[in-house]
Design an enzyme around this catalytic site. Structure first.
Site, PDB file in Angstrom:
ATOM      1  N   ASP A  29     -19.116  14.068 -13.092  1.00  0.00           N
ATOM      2  CA  ASP A  29     -18.612  15.147 -14.002  1.00  0.00           C
ATOM      3  C   ASP A  29     -17.566  14.682 -14.912  1.00  0.00           C
ATOM      4  O   ASP A  29     -17.322  13.616 -15.478  1.00  0.00           O
ATOM      5  CB  ASP A  29     -17.945  16.254 -13.370  1.00  0.00           C
ATOM      6  CG  ASP A  29     -18.381  17.770 -13.801  1.00  0.00           C
ATOM      7  OD1 ASP A  29     -17.944  17.965 -14.893  1.00  0.00           O
ATOM      8  OD2 ASP A  29     -18.997  18.760 -13.016  1.00  0.00           O
ATOM      9  N   HIS A  68     -19.080  13.132 -17.315  1.00  0.00           N
ATOM     10  CA  HIS A  68     -19.363  13.993 -18.595  1.00  0.00           C
ATOM     11  C   HIS A  68     -18.384  13.748 -19.764  1.00  0.00           C
ATOM     12  O   HIS A  68     -18.416  14.638 -20.446  1.00  0.00           O
ATOM     13  CB  HIS A  68     -19.442  15.390 -18.321  1.00  0.00           C
ATOM     14  CG  HIS A  68     -20.442  15.897 -17.430  1.00  0.00           C
ATOM     15  ND1 HIS A  68     -20.668  17.248 -16.711  1.00  0.00           N
ATOM     16  CD2 HIS A  68     -21.553  15.205 -16.862  1.00  0.00           C
ATOM     17  CE1 HIS A  68     -21.601  17.418 -15.896  1.00  0.00           C
ATOM     18  NE2 HIS A  68     -22.108  16.348 -15.971  1.00  0.00           N
TER      19      HIS A  68
END
EC number: 3.2.1.67
Length: 435
Positions: free
Chosen positions: A254, A277
Site C-alpha cells: 500500500d 502505492h
C-alpha cells in the site's frame, strides 16, 4: 555520626530500589558501565543512562504487558528500557504511553503483539479519522526508540479475516490495529529497527511535532495468497508539523509514505519503496466542510519499484467532502521502475465513478509543485502515459513544473504526459486526457 547516617540513608535507598523491582527485572545505574555492557544496554550514539531490563516472554502467549509498562515508567525521566537481543516480549493488553519525558527504548529483541482479534476489537484506542485503532499510543517529549530488533504486528490472522473488505467502506466494523501510533508527541525518533506485518497502517502520527525515522525497514507479507496485507501503509500522519524519514526501506503493498491532513514541513531522503502505492501527498479533503492542508514537503533520492503509483498527489471528490490545499511540494531525483502510474495528480479519490467526480469535483487546490529529475519506466498498464496531471474544475492548479523527466513505457514511444486544467506552462509538452 555523619558516616553512620549516610550509610543508613544509602542502605534505605537501596532497599527501596530493590523493593520496587518486579520478578525478572533489573535496574542498572548509568555509572555501572560493566553491567551495562554485559546486558547490551549501551549504544555508541547515545550516552549511558540508567538502564531497565524486564523479563522476556516464555512463549507467544506469555503476556508481559504489565512488565513492559513497569519498565517504561522506571526508564522515564532520563533512563533507558532495554529489550534484549534474542528475547521475545509479547504484548497482549492495550497500553497508554502518553506520559513520556526524556526516555530511550533500546529494542534489540522482538516486541510482538498477540493476534487475539476479539480482545483487540474491544480493547484499543479509537480515532474517528478513517476509523483507526491501535494497540498502544506513545506521547510526551524527547522519546528515542532505537536498536536492531523487531516490532512485530503479527498480522496474518488480521489479513485472513479482513480479506475482501475495505477500510473506507462506511459499513466496515472490522477494525485492525495500527502498529505504532504517536499522539501529542514532541521530538520522537525511531532508528534502526524493523517493523513487520502490521494489521493495518504501520505508523500513524497524530497531533505531533518533530517526528523522525532513520534506517528503518518496514515489511508486510502474507503466507495466504488469497489474503494479502491491505492498508498496510508505511507512514501516515494527521496534524503533524515536522516529519522526517531517511535511509528507510518499505515493502508493504500500500502507500509507502502518505501524510494525511494538516501535515507540514516534511522531509524524505533515501527511501526505497517496493510493491507500494507510492509516495503520496494525501489523501486530503475527505470529510464534509473540513479544510485540510499538506504543505512544505521535500522528497529527494527515492526509488519506487513494482508499484501502483510513484509520485502522487491525491484529493477527495464527491457530494459530501471537504476542501483545502496541497502546496509547495518537491519531488527530486526519483527513480521509478515497473510502476503503473509514475507521476499522478488524482483528484477523483476515493473509489468514485467518473460521472460523480465530474458532478462533484474536488475542492483541493494544488500549487507550487515541482517534479525534477524523474526517471525510469512505467509498467505499461496505462499505455504510453507516464505522467497524468488532471486538475479538478473546482480547484486551482498552478505553478506545477516538470523538469528533466526521463520516463518510458513498454507500451511504446514516445511516452505521453497528460495535463488538463493546470494553469500555465508545466515545462514539458503535454496533451489532454483521452477520457
Amino acid at each position: 555520626m555523619k558516616f553512620f547516617l549516610a550509610t543508613l540513608f544509602a542502605s534505605a535507598v537501596s532497599s527501596i530500589a530493590v523493593d520496587r523491582l518486579i520478578p525478572g527485572a533489573q535496574i542498572i545505574p548509568e555509572s555501572d558501565t560493566r553491567a551495562l555492557l554485559r546486558v547490551g544496554g549501551h549504544h555508541d550514539k547515545y550516552h549511558d543512562r540508567r538502564t531497565i531490563t524486564i523479563r522476556p516472554s516464555r512463549n507467544d502467549t506469555d503476556d508481559v504487558s504489565r512488565d513492559f509498562l513497569w519498565g517504561i515508567k522506571h526508564a522515564n525521566h532520563g533512563g533507558r528500557l532495554l529489550l534484549k537481543k534474542g528475547e521475545k516480549y509479547v504484548i497482549g493488553r492495550k497500553l497508554d504511553l502518553t506520559f513520556l519525558d526524556d526516555i530511550e527504548v533500546q529494542l534489540d529483541g522482538e516486541l510482538k503483539f498477540t493476534d487475539d482479534v476479539s480482545y483487540w476489537q474491544e480493547n484499543n484506542f479509537y480515532y474517528d479519522f478513517q476509523k483507526s485503532i491501535t494497540f498502544w499510543r506513545w506521547g510526551g517529549k524527547d522519546i528515542k526508540i532505537f536498536g536492531t530488533g523487531l516490532l512485530n504486528g503479527n498480522g496474518q490472522r488480521w489479513y485472513n479475516e479482513f480479506a475482501g473488505q475495505e477500510i473506507l467502506d462506511p459499513d466496515n466494523e472490522y477494525y485492525r490495529p495500527i502498529l505504532f501510533l504517536t499522539e501529542n508527541a514532541t521530538r520522537i525518533s525511531v532508528e534502526g529497527i524493523t517493523q513487520l506485518n502490521s494489521p493495518c497502517w504501520t505508523n500513524f502520527f497524530i497531533q505531533s511535532k518533530d517526528v523522525s525515522f532513520d534506517d528503518v525497514y518496514i515489511h508486510a507479507f502474507s503466507t495466504n495468497k488469497s489474503a494479502l496485507p491491505k492498508n498496510s501503509d508505511g507512514f501516515d500522519s494527521l496534524n503533524v508539523d515536522g516529519l522526517t524519514v531517511t535511509n528507510t526501506r518499505v515493502d508493504v503493498g500500500d502507500d509507502c509514505f502518505s501524510p494525511k491532513p494538516n501535515t507540514t514541513n516534511i522531509f524524505v531522503q533515501n527511501l526505497l519503496c517496493n510493491n507500494t502505492h507510492g509516495v503520496s501527498m494525501g489523501s486530503i479533503g475527505q470529510y464534509p466542510g473540513v479544510m485540510d492542508i499538506i504543505e512544505h514537503a521535500y522528497i529527494e533520492n527515492v526509488t519506487l519499484l513494482n508499484g501502483q503509483n510513484g509520485a502522487r498527489l491525491k484529493a477527495w471528490a464527491g457530494q459530501d467532502v471537504g476542501y483545502g490545499r496541497i502546496n509547495n511540494i518537491t519531488y527530486k531525483n526519483i527513480r521509478i521502475e515497473n510502476t503503473d502510474a509514475p507521476v499522478v495528480l488524482d483528484q477523483c479519490y476515493f473509489d468514485i465513478e467518473a460521472a460523480e467526480c465530474a458532478q462533484y469535483p474536488s475542492q483541493v487546490n494544488v500549487t507550487n509543485i515541482l517534479f525534477e529529475n524523474i526517471s525510469g519506466t512505467s509498467s505499461g498498464k496505462n499505455g504510453k502515459v507516464v505522467a497524468d496531471l488532471v486538475c479538478s474544475p473546482n480547484a486551482v492548479c498552478s505553478d506545477i513544473q516538470l523538469k528533466n523527466i526521463n520516463l518510458t513505457s513498454p507500451a511504446g514511444s514516445p511516452p505521453e504526459i497528460v495535463c488538463e486544467g493546470v494553469q500555465g506552462d508545466i515545462g514539458v509538452e503535454c496533451q489532454a486526457s483521452a477520457d
